[in-house]
Design an enzyme around this catalytic site. Structure first.
Site, PDB file in Angstrom:
ATOM      1  N   ASN A   1       9.264   4.566   3.302  1.00  0.00           N
ATOM      2  CA  ASN A   1       8.713   5.385   2.008  1.00  0.00           C
ATOM      3  C   ASN A   1       8.527   6.640   2.689  1.00  0.00           C
ATOM      4  OD1 ASN A   1       7.082   3.827   3.516  1.00  0.00           O
ATOM      5  ND2 ASN A   1       5.212   4.060   2.136  1.00  0.00           N
TER       6      ASN A   1
ATOM      7  N   GLU B   1      -0.775  -1.393  10.201  1.00  0.00           N
ATOM      8  CA  GLU B   1      -0.888  -0.540   9.112  1.00  0.00           C
ATOM      9  C   GLU B   1      -0.341  -1.882   8.432  1.00  0.00           C
ATOM     10  OE1 GLU B   1       0.008   0.635   6.389  1.00  0.00           O
ATOM     11  OE2 GLU B   1      -0.297   2.971   6.912  1.00  0.00           O
TER      12      GLU B   1
ATOM     13  N   CYS C   1       1.469   2.384   0.401  1.00  0.00           N
ATOM     14  CA  CYS C   1       0.662   1.772   0.976  1.00  0.00           C
ATOM     15  C   CYS C   1      -1.309   1.951   0.407  1.00  0.00           C
ATOM     16  CB  CYS C   1       0.309   1.086   2.747  1.00  0.00           C
ATOM     17  SG  CYS C   1       0.270   3.039   3.158  1.00  0.00           S
TER      18      CYS C   1
ATOM     19  N   GLU D   1      -5.245   4.988  12.565  1.00  0.00           N
ATOM     20  CA  GLU D   1      -4.676   6.218  12.879  1.00  0.00           C
ATOM     21  C   GLU D   1      -4.847   7.913  12.652  1.00  0.00           C
ATOM     22  OE1 GLU D   1      -1.413   5.498   9.953  1.00  0.00           O
ATOM     23  OE2 GLU D   1       0.071   4.459  11.593  1.00  0.00           O
TER      24      GLU D   1
END
Length: 503
Positions: A159, A256, A290, A469
């Site tokens: 994505n 993630e 997400c 992150e």
């Protein structure tokens, strides 16, 4: 012709990338990459086999022996050159991302413009990473310093092929590691190009390596003996498999994973601002992030007006050719994604939800009539036990549910097992902050959504994964902290000659 222009040509397949050059795969199979706006084949890439993975990891080890020995100040100079080359190629990289993902060119130009920031940021903070020293009991000094890990595995999604890769890679490289990247088989082209640009920037051979392929390739990479960290962005089911593999090998990892992002709309919200902001939250990237706003929880006092106005704005979104400047939303990534969206809409309606936008199917002219388009779709009166309320769609399909009070809003927002992104919309900052303390999520926006920055820590809880992150957390995750203990006391101890000192 430069490397980005080569890959903008349909059919370009230069192989895998490791050791500073494109390499022919040991295997014979290829993966087809389609343009989701037309469903036409754009190119193919190798389906890497175990020998390919071994060769890439070997190259990463050779690169590590050089890269890890370069001082952080000098590594930063290499990385800034890398950031400069990316910046010069932003217009072409945006075109490439649009061709492979179907994201609108407007979106990709905006996103690509920020990519160099991650590399510049991590190269900068790595120079300021300092150890510590303490004088401790008994005549000793302890000294700590950070060391890199070695070759690391980066498993990236389709994505945001460049953004998510650079978020990981910038931290890993700034810390002194080398990377072997396994991109999603749906969008594997941009990582190959970035690896080649890293070599152009002067990074030593083997610092950035890419093996394309599917689950078998990913499993081989995660199982490689000389991989010392695994960083995955992907679905929760994949995350469980990769985390189990990392756990078996006692390799550290960051996951993630999925999300079902709740958006809480309070009765005192700035309605116009909330509709504009949450429309972006729900439908940017065709709802394929997400943290896409997927589950709207709206106070009953403004429920009818909010849903009506949101539906009108959603129906006004222009879908079509992602390369056209006027297009606001492109297709979803694949036929499988399109089918999943269609099934979820049908199931929600069967459960009793009311569809209020996207009622007419997308009708587009050739060749886009074959693309994987889904109109922005809103279903209201969705109940917390409905599948649409609980499961990730990963497409432009959202649910809206009313609530009466803060207690109910939090209960609805915390329903299910995900915990990544949340946004809360209220003009009462005390209320918004109070709700933020009660809601489950690793990233919470107040009166905004989807904002990201290399300094803002990012990560989820529960089924949305673990690890962080961005920020110092990400840099330090790619390093190990070593303690050196220096004896400063005179003389020596001899335990077996009668010394009573212990510890």
């Amino acid at each position: 012709m430069d490397i980005v222009e080569e890959y903008l040509k349909a059919g370009t397949n230069k192989g895998l990338y490791y050791g500073g050059a494109f390499q022919k795969s040991f295997g014979e199979q290829s993966i087809v990459v389609r343009n989701p706006a037309t469903s036409e084949v754009f190119t193919t890439v190798p389906d890497a086999v175990e020998n390919d993975v071994d060769a890439a990891v070997f190259a990463a080890r050779a690169g590590y022996e050089i890269w890890s020995k370069i001082d952080a100040i000098d590594r930063a100079q290499y990385l800034r050159r890398f950031a400069d080359i990316i910046a010069k190629n932003i217009p072409k990289l945006a075109l490439l991302e649009t061709l492979v993902t179907g994201r609108s060119i407007k979106e990709m130009r905006a996103q690509m413009a920020r990519i160099p920031e991650w590399i510049e940021y991590f190269s900068g903070i790595a120079m300021g990473l300092e150890g510590e020293s303490n004088v401790v009991k008994g005549g000793y000094v302890t000294i700590t310093h950070y060391e890199s890990l070695g070759p690391v595995a980066l498993l990236t999604p389709w994505n945001h092929p460049i953004l998510i890769l650079v978020k990981k890679m910038a931290a890993a490289l700034a810390a002194g590691n080398t990377c072997v990247i396994k991109p999603s088989e749906l969008a594997p082209v941009s990582p190959l190009v970035l690896a080649a640009l890293a070599t152009q920037a002067g990074l030593p051979n083997g610092v950035v390596n890419v093996v394309t392929g599917g689950p078998v390739t990913g499993a081989a990479l995660c199982g490689a003996e000389d991989i010392h960290y695994i960083d995955l962005t992907g679905g929760t089911a994949t995350g469980r498999k990769v985390a189990a593999q990392a756990g078996e090998r006692l390799v550290r990892s960051t996951m993630e994973l999925g999300g079902k992002t709740p958006i809480i709309i309070c009765e005192d919200t700035d309605l116009e601002g909330a509709i504009a902001g949450t429309l972006f939250a729900a439908f940017v990237a065709s709802g394929q992030t997400c943290v896409s706003g997927a589950r709207f929880i709206v106070h009953e006092k403004i429920y009818d007006r909010f849903t009506k106005d949101l539906a009108a704005r959603a129906d006004a979104i222009t879908i079509g050719d992602p390369m056209a400047d006027e297009t606001q939303m492109g297709p979803v990534i694949s036929m499988a994604s399109q089918d999943r969206c269609t099934r979820m809409i049908a199931q929600a309606k069967a459960d009793g939800a009311v569809q209020i936008s996207g009622l007419e199917p997308a009708v587009l002219q050739a060749p886009f009539d074959k693309g994987f388009f889904i109109r922005p779709t809103i279903l209201k009166d969705v109940k917390p036990h409905h599948k649409l309320f609980l499961e990730e769609v990963f497409g432009p399909v959202i649910s809206v549910t009313p609530y009466k009070n803060e207690t109910e809003a939090l209960r609805l927002a915390n329903t299910g097992n995900f915990g990544l992104g949340v946004s809360i919309w209220s003009q009462d900052i005390a209320r918004a902050h109070r709700l933020s303390l009660g809601v489950r999520g690793g990233v919470v926006w107040l009166n905004d959504h989807h904002r990201n920055d290399p300094r803002s820590v990012w990560g989820g809880v529960r089924d949305s994964g673990f690890g962080k992150e961005n920020g110092w957390d990400a840099l330090k995750a790619y390093m190990t902290k070593k303690s050196v203990i220096v004896r400063t006391a005179p003389g020596h101890d001899d335990w077996f000659a009668g010394s009573t000192r212990y510890g």
